[in-house]
Design a protein around this motif. Structure first.
Motif, PDB file in Angstrom:
ATOM      1  N   MET A 151      16.752  -5.460  13.108  1.00 27.46           N
ATOM      2  CA  MET A 151      16.890  -5.973  11.740  1.00 27.46           C
ATOM      3  C   MET A 151      15.966  -7.163  11.508  1.00 27.46           C
ATOM      4  SD  MET A 151      18.641  -3.935  10.063  1.00 27.46           S
ATOM      5  CE  MET A 151      18.584  -4.850   8.553  1.00 27.46           C
ATOM      6  N   VAL A 152      15.798  -8.012  12.516  1.00 29.82           N
ATOM      7  CA  VAL A 152      14.845  -9.127  12.401  1.00 29.82           C
ATOM      8  C   VAL A 152      13.432  -8.582  12.210  1.00 29.82           C
ATOM      9  CG1 VAL A 152      13.765 -11.013  13.702  1.00 29.82           C
ATOM     10  CG2 VAL A 152      16.242 -10.822  13.619  1.00 29.82           C
ATOM     11  N   ILE A 153      13.087  -7.560  12.951  1.00 34.05           N
ATOM     12  CA  ILE A 153      11.760  -6.946  12.810  1.00 34.05           C
ATOM     13  C   ILE A 153      11.612  -6.329  11.426  1.00 34.05           C
ATOM     14  CG2 ILE A 153      10.311  -5.034  13.629  1.00 34.05           C
ATOM     15  CD1 ILE A 153      11.397  -5.708  16.465  1.00 34.05           C
ATOM     16  N   ALA A 154      12.658  -5.697  10.917  1.00 33.18           N
ATOM     17  CA  ALA A 154      12.593  -5.100   9.580  1.00 33.18           C
ATOM     18  C   ALA A 154      12.390  -6.162   8.509  1.00 33.18           C
ATOM     19  CB  ALA A 154      13.872  -4.305   9.301  1.00 33.18           C
ATOM     20  N   VAL A 155      13.113  -7.266   8.611  1.00 27.26           N
ATOM     21  CA  VAL A 155      12.958  -8.340   7.627  1.00 27.26           C
ATOM     22  C   VAL A 155      11.572  -8.969   7.736  1.00 27.26           C
ATOM     23  CG1 VAL A 155      13.792 -10.644   6.978  1.00 27.26           C
ATOM     24  CG2 VAL A 155      15.420  -8.803   7.432  1.00 27.26           C
ATOM     25  N   PHE A 156      11.112  -9.195   8.949  1.00 27.37           N
ATOM     26  CA  PHE A 156       9.785  -9.776   9.160  1.00 27.37           C
ATOM     27  C   PHE A 156       8.698  -8.855   8.599  1.00 27.37           C
ATOM     28  CE2 PHE A 156       6.132 -10.901  11.927  1.00 27.37           C
ATOM     29  CZ  PHE A 156       6.005 -12.223  11.537  1.00 27.37           C
ATOM     30  N   ALA A 157       8.824  -7.567   8.846  1.00 26.71           N
ATOM     31  CA  ALA A 157       7.837  -6.615   8.321  1.00 26.71           C
ATOM     32  C   ALA A 157       7.889  -6.572   6.800  1.00 26.71           C
ATOM     33  CB  ALA A 157       8.078  -5.222   8.906  1.00 26.71           C
ATOM     34  N   ALA A 158       9.087  -6.672   6.221  1.00 23.88           N
ATOM     35  CA  ALA A 158       9.210  -6.668   4.761  1.00 23.88           C
ATOM     36  C   ALA A 158       8.555  -7.905   4.150  1.00 23.88           C
ATOM     37  CB  ALA A 158      10.680  -6.605   4.361  1.00 23.88           C
ATOM     38  N   VAL A 159       8.747  -9.062   4.789  1.00 25.06           N
ATOM     39  CA  VAL A 159       8.123 -10.291   4.299  1.00 25.06           C
ATOM     40  C   VAL A 159       6.603 -10.193   4.410  1.00 25.06           C
ATOM     41  CG1 VAL A 159       7.842 -12.765   4.775  1.00 25.06           C
ATOM     42  CG2 VAL A 159      10.127 -11.755   4.717  1.00 25.06           C
ATOM     43  N   LEU A 160       6.121  -9.725   5.556  1.00 24.10           N
ATOM     44  CA  LEU A 160       4.668  -9.558   5.719  1.00 24.10           C
ATOM     45  C   LEU A 160       4.107  -8.544   4.728  1.00 24.10           C
ATOM     46  CD1 LEU A 160       4.124  -9.624   9.578  1.00 24.10           C
ATOM     47  CD2 LEU A 160       3.470 -11.348   7.907  1.00 24.10           C
ATOM     48  N   GLN A 161       4.850  -7.483   4.485  1.00 27.11           N
ATOM     49  CA  GLN A 161       4.408  -6.467   3.533  1.00 27.11           C
ATOM     50  C   GLN A 161       4.273  -7.067   2.138  1.00 27.11           C
ATOM     51  OE1 GLN A 161       7.188  -3.247   3.155  1.00 27.11           O
ATOM     52  NE2 GLN A 161       6.029  -2.248   1.543  1.00 27.11           N
ATOM     53  N   LYS A 162       5.250  -7.851   1.734  1.00 22.25           N
ATOM     54  CA  LYS A 162       5.207  -8.476   0.410  1.00 22.25           C
ATOM     55  C   LYS A 162       4.060  -9.483   0.310  1.00 22.25           C
ATOM     56  CE  LYS A 162       8.182 -10.839  -2.896  1.00 22.25           C
ATOM     57  NZ  LYS A 162       7.970  -9.959  -4.012  1.00 22.25           N
ATOM     58  N   LEU A 163       3.884 -10.300   1.353  1.00 20.58           N
ATOM     59  CA  LEU A 163       2.787 -11.271   1.344  1.00 20.58           C
ATOM     60  C   LEU A 163       1.434 -10.581   1.300  1.00 20.58           C
ATOM     61  CD1 LEU A 163       4.037 -13.907   3.937  1.00 20.58           C
ATOM     62  CD2 LEU A 163       3.750 -14.236   1.478  1.00 20.58           C
ATOM     63  N   LEU A 164       1.286  -9.537   2.082  1.00 18.26           N
ATOM     64  CA  LEU A 164       0.016  -8.808   2.116  1.00 18.26           C
ATOM     65  C   LEU A 164      -0.248  -8.120   0.778  1.00 18.26           C
ATOM     66  CD1 LEU A 164      -2.362  -8.063   3.923  1.00 18.26           C
ATOM     67  CD2 LEU A 164      -1.061  -6.095   4.689  1.00 18.26           C
ATOM     68  N   LYS A 165       0.785  -7.563   0.181  1.00 17.92           N
ATOM     69  CA  LYS A 165       0.637  -6.922  -1.131  1.00 17.92           C
ATOM     70  C   LYS A 165       0.207  -7.944  -2.177  1.00 17.92           C
ATOM     71  CE  LYS A 165       1.074  -3.480  -3.961  1.00 17.92           C
ATOM     72  NZ  LYS A 165      -0.101  -2.670  -4.160  1.00 17.92           N
ATOM     73  N   ASN A 166       0.826  -9.141  -2.143  1.00 15.37           N
ATOM     74  CA  ASN A 166       0.430 -10.194  -3.075  1.00 15.37           C
ATOM     75  C   ASN A 166      -1.010 -10.643  -2.833  1.00 15.37           C
ATOM     76  OD1 ASN A 166       2.903 -10.178  -4.332  1.00 15.37           O
ATOM     77  ND2 ASN A 166       3.712 -11.903  -3.170  1.00 15.37           N
ATOM     78  N   ALA A 167      -1.417 -10.754  -1.573  1.00 10.76           N
ATOM     79  CA  ALA A 167      -2.792 -11.153  -1.264  1.00 10.76           C
ATOM     80  C   ALA A 167      -3.788 -10.099  -1.739  1.00 10.76           C
ATOM     81  CB  ALA A 167      -2.942 -11.387   0.238  1.00 10.76           C
ATOM     82  N   ILE A 168      -3.433  -8.845  -1.593  1.00 15.79           N
ATOM     83  CA  ILE A 168      -4.317  -7.762  -2.061  1.00 15.79           C
ATOM     84  C   ILE A 168      -4.421  -7.798  -3.581  1.00 15.79           C
ATOM     85  CG2 ILE A 168      -4.516  -5.253  -2.265  1.00 15.79           C
ATOM     86  CD1 ILE A 168      -3.294  -5.086   0.560  1.00 15.79           C
ATOM     87  N   ASP A 169      -3.307  -8.044  -4.256  1.00 19.60           N
ATOM     88  CA  ASP A 169      -3.334  -8.134  -5.722  1.00 19.60           C
ATOM     89  C   ASP A 169      -4.206  -9.299  -6.187  1.00 19.60           C
ATOM     90  OD1 ASP A 169      -1.695  -5.938  -5.858  1.00 19.60           O
ATOM     91  OD2 ASP A 169       0.148  -7.102  -6.181  1.00 19.60           O
ATOM     92  N   ILE A 170      -4.069 -10.443  -5.534  1.00 21.46           N
ATOM     93  CA  ILE A 170      -4.888 -11.607  -5.895  1.00 21.46           C
ATOM     94  C   ILE A 170      -6.362 -11.316  -5.628  1.00 21.46           C
ATOM     95  CG2 ILE A 170      -5.428 -13.993  -5.247  1.00 21.46           C
ATOM     96  CD1 ILE A 170      -2.384 -14.356  -4.818  1.00 21.46           C
ATOM     97  N   LYS A 171      -6.646 -10.674  -4.496  1.00 18.92           N
ATOM     98  CA  LYS A 171      -8.034 -10.344  -4.162  1.00 18.92           C
ATOM     99  C   LYS A 171      -8.630  -9.383  -5.188  1.00 18.92           C
ATOM    100  CE  LYS A 171     -10.840  -8.211  -0.599  1.00 18.92           C
ATOM    101  NZ  LYS A 171     -10.834  -7.272   0.481  1.00 18.92           N
ATOM    102  N   SER A 172      -7.874  -8.365  -5.562  1.00 14.27           N
ATOM    103  CA  SER A 172      -8.405  -7.404  -6.541  1.00 14.27           C
ATOM    104  C   SER A 172      -8.570  -8.051  -7.916  1.00 14.27           C
ATOM    105  CB  SER A 172      -7.514  -6.170  -6.635  1.00 14.27           C
ATOM    106  OG  SER A 172      -6.252  -6.509  -7.134  1.00 14.27           O
TER     107      SER A 172
END
Length: 158
Positions: free
Chosen positions: A131-152
């Motif tokens: 569950m810790v790995i799932a939450v960590f991956a979800a946070v990283l996924q959201k951060l990466l998605k936001n970074a990709i949106d800002i980059k685009s």
């Protein structure tokens, strides 16, 4: 990131998979052969089947982590492929947690017969860690998605 760092992480991902592979190949069949003398077979076989089923998403998650490190090597870390890999890792971790939550009553029964509370603690550690790995991956996924949106967005303004 230096290539040596990702190489170290790739080797680590492989080494993390080896004990579980050994458990699936050697440990669980040995347990299935010897333990029915002490426990009712259906308790034990349900726990063994759940462990084999949990090994599938475990290895899928390790493969996705390996792919993510390959994307980082190729300077393709900020891409939808990385977001998808993190989403798959999150899904695999949640699946492992669900499988072990489902098998915990059987682990409890086995621990009661064998008077070994460590089995329950081990099951809880696996649930908590995944569950810790799932939450960590979800946070990283959201951060990466936001970074990709800002980059685009920045690419469109230039």
């Amino acid at each position: 990131m230096e290539r040596g760092t990702t190489l170290f992480l790739k080797v680590t991902v492989i080494l993390i998979g080896l004990p579980i592979l050994a458990l699936c190949i050697f440990g669980l069949p040995l347990l299935a052969k010897e333990a029915p003398e002490q426990f009712p077979a259906y308790w034990l076989y349900i726990a063994i089947v759940a462990t084999y089923l949990a090994a599938i998403p475990y290895f899928v998650a390790l493969y996705q982590a390996f792919k993510l490190l390959t994307y980082i090597d190729k300077n393709n870390a900020y891409s939808e492929l990385s977001v998808k890999a993190l989403k798959n890792i999150k899904s695999c971790a949640i699946t492992i947690s669900i499988l072990f939550v489902a098998v915990m009553p059987f682990l409890y029964l086995i621990a009661e017969v064998d008077d070994a509370p460590g089995i329950i603690v081990l099951g809880l550690i696996i649930i908590f860690a995944s569950m810790v790995i799932a939450v960590f991956a979800a946070v990283l996924q959201k951060l990466l998605k936001n970074a990709i949106d800002i980059k685009s967005e920045n690419d469109l303004t230039v």
